[in-house]
Scaffold this active site. Structure first.
Site, PDB file in Angstrom:
ATOM      1  N   SER A 185      50.012  47.379  37.066  1.00 34.80           N
ATOM      2  CA  SER A 185      49.477  48.596  36.935  1.00 34.80           C
ATOM      3  C   SER A 185      48.202  48.583  35.578  1.00 34.80           C
ATOM      4  O   SER A 185      47.836  49.673  35.443  1.00 34.80           O
ATOM      5  CB  SER A 185      50.456  49.645  36.886  1.00 34.80           C
ATOM      6  OG  SER A 185      51.296  49.722  35.406  1.00 34.80           O
ATOM      7  N   HIS A 206      48.054  47.245  43.506  1.00 34.80           N
ATOM      8  CA  HIS A 206      48.911  48.200  42.665  1.00 34.80           C
ATOM      9  C   HIS A 206      49.289  49.513  43.669  1.00 34.80           C
ATOM     10  O   HIS A 206      48.415  50.383  43.974  1.00 34.80           O
ATOM     11  CB  HIS A 206      48.013  48.610  41.562  1.00 34.80           C
ATOM     12  CG  HIS A 206      48.554  49.817  40.563  1.00 34.80           C
ATOM     13  ND1 HIS A 206      47.931  50.717  39.945  1.00 34.80           N
ATOM     14  CD2 HIS A 206      50.157  50.030  40.434  1.00 34.80           C
ATOM     15  CE1 HIS A 206      48.682  51.416  39.356  1.00 34.80           C
ATOM     16  NE2 HIS A 206      49.987  51.150  39.726  1.00 34.80           N
ATOM     17  N   GLU A 218      45.615  50.378  44.705  1.00 37.95           N
ATOM     18  CA  GLU A 218      44.513  50.059  43.995  1.00 37.95           C
ATOM     19  C   GLU A 218      44.491  48.542  43.985  1.00 37.95           C
ATOM     20  O   GLU A 218      45.325  47.873  43.590  1.00 37.95           O
ATOM     21  CB  GLU A 218      44.789  50.492  42.538  1.00 37.95           C
ATOM     22  CG  GLU A 218      43.605  50.632  41.633  1.00 37.95           C
ATOM     23  CD  GLU A 218      43.847  51.256  40.278  1.00 37.95           C
ATOM     24  OE1 GLU A 218      42.919  51.570  39.511  1.00 37.95           O
ATOM     25  OE2 GLU A 218      45.058  51.042  39.897  1.00 37.95           O
ATOM     26  N   ASN A 256      45.377  53.853  35.357  1.00 40.08           N
ATOM     27  CA  ASN A 256      46.008  53.898  34.280  1.00 40.08           C
ATOM     28  C   ASN A 256      45.212  53.974  33.019  1.00 40.08           C
ATOM     29  O   ASN A 256      45.522  54.375  31.820  1.00 40.08           O
ATOM     30  CB  ASN A 256      47.147  52.858  34.030  1.00 40.08           C
ATOM     31  CG  ASN A 256      48.403  53.201  34.921  1.00 40.08           C
ATOM     32  OD1 ASN A 256      48.794  54.352  34.873  1.00 40.08           O
ATOM     33  ND2 ASN A 256      48.985  52.240  35.412  1.00 40.08           N
TER      34      ASN A 256
END
Length: 363
Positions: A185, A206, A218, A256
């Site tokens: 991540s 992800h 992702e 993130n």
């Protein structure tokens, strides 16, 4: 898949015995009237005898998308078992690998429980549940898990040293044509790919928790990830009923890089005494229309995971704004990791949905 009907490639091979033709090989696209750009990857020319030397063309997005059925998931924890669940439910043959028998058994139990929940809600039939479970083969040996794989998805702990070690081993054990993906991540795909001799076939995939529910994937392409691999993984994600979004390889990617600093700032706000746990989460839920407050979300993600990601951001950007809050570091050291340990910013009791602030943070 429509491409194989639209495009017809004709191979014209010329030998020394046919002097009226040029001494070369090429592919001709009847639709575009142009030579295919893949021609150069098929051949080398030996200057001494002018013979054409052909090497196998293993790698096209169409080959992978049309034939990929054998998937390996490394790690049977929260994300790994969720990824295995989704692939198996969509008809793929999945090897779920973990070195820990306890984690493996728990992961399989979670998959079975989640499938049963889907059956009870009428989302799937009992037959689909049984076929999904049959599509999953538990395995503790990585060599056995990857020997016939076409795609490996690593879903181990968010630790860069561990992930690099896994990819070194995967590169040695997996078939040369296999794509190696990481569910990281935040960690650089380029740095992970650098541990292998197939950097063009390494990519980030992800998923989001809970994997069977969350639509987003992702897709992170590293510095050397090929267009063909990116296309294959984007299309494969759609085949799973997901919505893939392609991003470039920078610390934290998009998700993130935006989310974790917000969570870290919420923890800092608590640490500085600006407001309490419930107050901070209530402001974000009611004022920003977030379905879950940042502190509750941190518990759900896992405070250890949050800390690891903040460290990646801090080291990657070298900017003090990404330094993890001291309270977050202390909670992780104390073993209060959130939902997974039963205590974080809130305390959790099996079978209860009541949201109770942990005693340490009560006024």
């Amino acid at each position: 898949m429509h491409g194989c009907r639209r495009h017809t490639y004709r191979k014209i091979r010329h030998s020394q015995g046919h002097k009226h033709q040029q001494n070369r090989s090429h592919y001709y696209n009847r639709r575009t009237k142009k030579r295919s750009p893949v021609q150069d990857s098929w051949q080398e020319r030996d200057g001494s005898n002018r013979q054409l030397i052909f090497r196998p063309f293993f790698f096209s997005w169409f080959f992978y998308f049309c034939t990929m059925k054998n998937i390996t998931v490394i790690g049977a924890g929260t994300m790994g078992n969720g990824i295995a669940h989704v692939f198996a439910q969509n008809g793929f043959s999945v090897s779920l690998c973990d070195v820990s028998k306890e984690v493996l058994d728990k992961g399989l139990g979670t998959i079975s429980k989640n499938l049963e929940r889907q059956v009870s809600k009428g989302a799937i039939t009992a037959e689909i549940k049984e076929s999904t479970l049959k599509n999953i083969t538990p395995c503790r040996s990585m060599s056995d898990a990857v020997k016939n794989t076409e795609l490996v998805i690593e879903a181990a702990t968010e630790n860069i040293k561990l992930k690099k070690e896994i990819f070194i081993e995967l590169d040695l054990l997996a078939p040369p044509s296999a794509i190696l993906a990481s569910n990281t991540s935040s960690i650089s795909i380029t740095s992970i790919a650098a541990q292998t001799k197939r950097q063009d076939k390494v990519i980030g995939m992800h998923f989001f928790n809970p994997v069977p529910v969350m639509k987003l994937v992702e897709i992170i392409r590293g510095f050397s990830t090929s267009d063909e691999v990116t296309k294959a993984i984007m299309d494969l994600s759609k085949q799973l009923g997901k919505i893939p979004v392609e991003v470039n390889d920078y610390p934290g990617f998009v998700s993130n890089r935006v989310l974790m600093p917000m969570i870290n700032e919420a923890i800092r706000t608590l640490h500085e005494g600006v407001a309490g746990v419930e107050e901070i989460d209530t402001v974000m839920k009611l004022g920003m229309a977030h379905p879950m407050g940042p502190l509750q979300l941190a518990d759900f993600i896992g405070l250890d995971v949050c800390l690891n990601i903040m460290n990646v951001l801090y080291q990657g950007f070298g900017n003090a704004q990404y330094a993890p809050c001291a309270l977050l570091s202390n909670m992780v050291m104390a073993g209060n990791l959130g939902v997974k340990t039963g205590k974080g910013f809130y305390q959790y009791t099996a079978g209860s949905k009541d949201l109770i602030v942990a005693d340490y943070f009560r006024k």
